[in-house]
Structures are given as structure tokens and as C-alpha cells.
Design an enzyme around this catalytic site. Structure first.
Site, PDB file in Angstrom:
ATOM      1  N   GLU A   1      -7.229 -14.471   1.431  1.00 16.41           N
ATOM      2  CA  GLU A   1      -5.798 -14.876   2.151  1.00 16.41           C
ATOM      3  C   GLU A   1      -5.711 -15.126   3.605  1.00 16.41           C
ATOM      4  OE1 GLU A   1      -3.825 -11.425   0.201  1.00 16.41           O
ATOM      5  OE2 GLU A   1      -4.276 -12.448  -1.905  1.00 16.41           O
TER       6      GLU A   1
ATOM      7  N   ASN B   1      -6.286  -2.459  -2.487  1.00 14.64           N
ATOM      8  CA  ASN B   1      -5.943  -3.511  -1.324  1.00 14.64           C
ATOM      9  C   ASN B   1      -4.482  -3.976  -1.382  1.00 14.64           C
ATOM     10  OD1 ASN B   1      -5.456  -5.691   0.537  1.00 14.64           O
ATOM     11  ND2 ASN B   1      -6.604  -7.238  -0.566  1.00 14.64           N
ATOM     12  N   TRP B   2      -3.466  -3.244  -0.458  1.00  8.55           N
ATOM     13  CA  TRP B   2      -1.947  -3.204  -0.748  1.00  8.55           C
ATOM     14  C   TRP B   2      -1.490  -4.337  -0.323  1.00  8.55           C
ATOM     15  CZ3 TRP B   2      -0.095   2.374   0.616  1.00  8.55           C
ATOM     16  CH2 TRP B   2      -0.337   3.305  -0.725  1.00  8.55           C
ATOM     17  N   LYS B   3      -2.231  -5.138   0.719  1.00 14.08           N
ATOM     18  CA  LYS B   3      -1.752  -6.422   1.110  1.00 14.08           C
ATOM     19  C   LYS B   3      -0.402  -6.357   1.925  1.00 14.08           C
ATOM     20  CE  LYS B   3      -4.092  -8.955  -2.607  1.00 14.08           C
ATOM     21  NZ  LYS B   3      -4.107 -10.080  -3.436  1.00 14.08           N
TER      22      LYS B   3
ATOM     23  N   GLY C   1      -6.020  -5.535  -5.854  1.00 13.78           N
ATOM     24  CA  GLY C   1      -4.634  -5.756  -5.318  1.00 13.78           C
ATOM     25  C   GLY C   1      -3.586  -5.230  -5.946  1.00 13.78           C
ATOM     26  N   GLY C   2      -2.908  -5.943  -6.791  1.00 13.49           N
ATOM     27  CA  GLY C   2      -1.771  -5.648  -7.428  1.00 13.49           C
ATOM     28  C   GLY C   2      -1.814  -4.456  -8.357  1.00 13.49           C
TER      29      GLY C   2
ATOM     30  N   GLU D   1     -14.877 -11.942  -4.429  1.00 13.59           N
ATOM     31  CA  GLU D   1     -13.464 -12.098  -5.226  1.00 13.59           C
ATOM     32  C   GLU D   1     -13.374 -13.705  -5.188  1.00 13.59           C
ATOM     33  OE1 GLU D   1     -10.632  -8.747  -4.044  1.00 13.59           O
ATOM     34  OE2 GLU D   1     -10.535 -10.347  -2.467  1.00 13.59           O
TER      35      GLU D   1
ATOM     36  N   HIS E   1     -10.698 -11.528   3.893  1.00  4.68           N
ATOM     37  CA  HIS E   1     -10.250 -11.528   2.585  1.00  4.68           C
ATOM     38  C   HIS E   1      -9.805 -13.297   2.384  1.00  4.68           C
ATOM     39  CE1 HIS E   1      -7.072 -11.510  -0.484  1.00  4.68           C
ATOM     40  NE2 HIS E   1      -7.723 -10.335  -0.894  1.00  4.68           N
TER      41      HIS E   1
ATOM     42  N   SER F   1      -7.702  -9.924  -9.864  1.00  9.07           N
ATOM     43  CA  SER F   1      -7.277  -9.277 -11.257  1.00  9.07           C
ATOM     44  C   SER F   1      -7.856  -8.008 -12.134  1.00  9.07           C
ATOM     45  CB  SER F   1      -6.930 -10.491 -12.329  1.00  9.07           C
ATOM     46  OG  SER F   1      -6.216 -11.482 -11.575  1.00  9.07           O
TER      47      SER F   1
ATOM     48  N   GLY G   1      -4.883 -12.637  -8.141  1.00 18.34           N
ATOM     49  CA  GLY G   1      -3.448 -12.258  -8.193  1.00 18.34           C
ATOM     50  C   GLY G   1      -3.130 -13.301  -9.384  1.00 18.34           C
TER      51      GLY G   1
HETATM   52  P1  PGA Z   1      -5.341  -8.897  -7.252  1.00 19.93           P
HETATM   53  O1  PGA Z   1      -6.119  -8.935  -5.825  1.00 19.93           O
HETATM   54  O2  PGA Z   1      -6.051  -7.627  -7.928  1.00 19.93           O
HETATM   55  O3  PGA Z   1      -3.869  -8.824  -7.148  1.00 19.93           O
HETATM   56  O4  PGA Z   1      -6.034 -10.086  -7.994  1.00 19.93           O
HETATM   57  C1  PGA Z   1      -7.173  -8.545  -5.423  1.00 19.93           C
HETATM   58  C2  PGA Z   1      -7.599  -8.921  -4.118  1.00 19.93           C
HETATM   59  O5  PGA Z   1      -7.040  -9.706  -3.541  1.00 19.93           O
HETATM   60  O6  PGA Z   1      -8.356  -8.079  -3.293  1.00 19.93           O
END
Ligand code: PGA
Length: 249
Positions: free
Chosen positions: A97, A9-11, A234-235, A167, A95, A213, A173
């Protein structure tokens, strides 16, 4: 047996040029990983570059949201048919966010999931509790509410096509992962919700990803849990080597 599913998930990261550069490095690193599903969920403007770069490879492309109408006067929005026509096969929905910053609710999650399925996309539907909800012992109750509002309205045939991502919001994050045991336990609770609504076969078949994470150094322990079928990353999905290490766990 559920096919492992590793999704990035590149956000809101990367330009089209950076997208192409990522795939040039990443694809050879995962070319032998044929027994799993690999997906990059890119920002809208990078989808064309991602689809072109990944064409003919074992990596599928997804978006990070969609609007539920097919077309119309909805300035700034993107529809399921548009994503499908652009080469997407997947879309992330709900998601945390989007729930936190953009007013996403369980009701709109359901509308987006139905629209995605109607467009022939596979929805990756996110659920998960906040830290204060976990600390108050309300995790299962929160998941039940998100499941009832966001997923229980699908019919059996629609539900069979979706992927769920668990999640815990406090792990996204932050570098704080749920322990594999904690995540495994929650995945089991989600599978029980699925069984109660859609039956035992649906519960056995649905893939439930863990997100929050996920890193090369913890993916193996997470994937060792029976009810964890993959990751939403994500990251650690932004760098070819780190996401490849996760895919090839
Ligand atoms: P993260 O993000 O791996 O950076 O914690 C996961 C996500 O939001 O899908």
C-alpha cells in the site's frame, strides 16, 4: 529451527482507546503462546497505548513505516530513534500500500531498512507481485528486482536481523489467499535468492512471513508449508479473537 512469527498490521484502523480495549481482551488469549513471536504493528498515534497495554507481556509492538533521517525539518515524518524511544521493537517497511499510494520504491525500502536497523528496530520488509505480474509469469523476476533493490544492499550482519514478508498484492484484503502450495513455492524461491546473495546459513535462518487474507481458517494449512514461518495479518488482526486464533493456530 525458525521461531514462528505472527504479526498484525492494523493499517489505518483504531483509536488509542480502541487499542487499549484490544489488548485487554487479546493478551490473556495468547498468554500461553511462548514458543512464537507475536507483534502488533499499530498506527503511530496508537503506539503509546499499545506499548503501555502490552508492557510485560509476550507481545511486541511495531510501527508501519519510518523515515530514514534521524531528525530534522521533515514535517509529518517519524524517525527510527523516535519509534525506538516510544517502545517499538519492529517496523513494517515497503508494504504494497505504501508502494502503491505513497511512492515507495525498492531504493527507499533499503534506506528505511538501514535506518530501522541503526535505530535497533527489526524491519519487516514486504515484497510481492501484482496480479498482472503473476499472470504474465513474472513473479520470480519481480521478487528478484525487489530483493536486489530493497535487500541485497544490506551487509550480512544487517540481513541476519530482518524479517521478510511475502505478500502477493492480489491477495491483500481481497479474501483471495494464495494456495499454501503456491505461497510455499514462492517462499522457497525467495529463500533461494537469499542463499545466492547471503549464503545458505542466512537462507536457513531468515524468517519469511506470508501475508494476504490470512484468516483463522487458513492459517494452519499455510503454516504447514516448510518455508512459511509466520503471517503478516491485516483485517483478521483487528479482532482479538480472530488474531488470537491465528497466533494459536
Ligand atoms: P489482509 O492484509 O490480511 O487484510 O489481506 C495483509 C497485509 O496487508 O499485510
Amino acid at each position: 529451527m525458525r521461531t514462528p512469527f505472527m504479526a498484525g498490521n492494523w493499517k489505518m484502523y483504531k483509536t488509542p482507546a480502541e487499542t487499549t480495549a484490544f489488548f485487554n481482551e487479546f493478551l490473556p488469549m495468547v498468554a500461553d503462546a511462548k514458543d512464537r513471536e507475536i507483534v502488533i504493528n499499530a498506527p503511530y498515534v496508537n503506539i503509546a497505548a499499545a506499548v503501555t497495554s502490552a508492557s510485560g507481556s509476550n507481545v511486541g509492538i511495531g510501527a508501519q513505516n519510518l523515515f530514514w533521517e534521524k531528525e530534522g525539518a521533515y514535517t509529518g515524518e517519524i524517525s527510527g530513534p523516535m519509534l525506538k524511544a516510544s517502545g517499538c521493537q519492529y517496523v513494517v517497511i515497503g508494504h504494497s500500500e505504501r508502494r502503491q499510494y505513497f511512492g515507495e520504491t525498492d531504493a527507499t525500502v533499503l534506506k528505511r531498512a538501514v535506518a530501522a536497523l541503526e535505530a535497533g528496530l527489526i524491519p519487516i520488509v514486504c515484497v510481492g507481485e501484482l496480479l498482472e505480474e503473476r499472470e504474465a509469469g513474472r513473479t520470480n523476476e519481480v521478487l528478484q528486482t525487489q530483493f536486489d533493490g530493497g535487500l541485497a544492499g544490506l551487509d550480512d550482519e544487517q540481513f541476519a536481523k530482518i524479517v521478510i514478508a511475502y505478500e502477493p498484492v492480489w491477495a491483500i484484503g481481497t479474501g483471495k489467499t494464495a494456495t499454501p502450495e503456491m505461497a510455499g513455492e514462492t517462499h522457497q524461491a525467495i529463500r533461494a535468492l537469499v542463499a545466492a546473495k547471503f549464503g545458505a546459513d542466512a537462507a536457513t535462518a531468515v524468517r519469511i512471513l506470508y501475508g494476504g487474507s490470512v484468516k483463522p481458517n487458513n492459517v494452519k494449512d499455510l503454516m504447514a508449508m516448510e518455508d512459511i514461518d509466520g503471517g503478516l495479518v491485516g483485517g483478521a488482526s483487528l479482532e482479538p479473537a480472530s488474531f488470537a486464533a491465528i497466533v494459536n493456530f
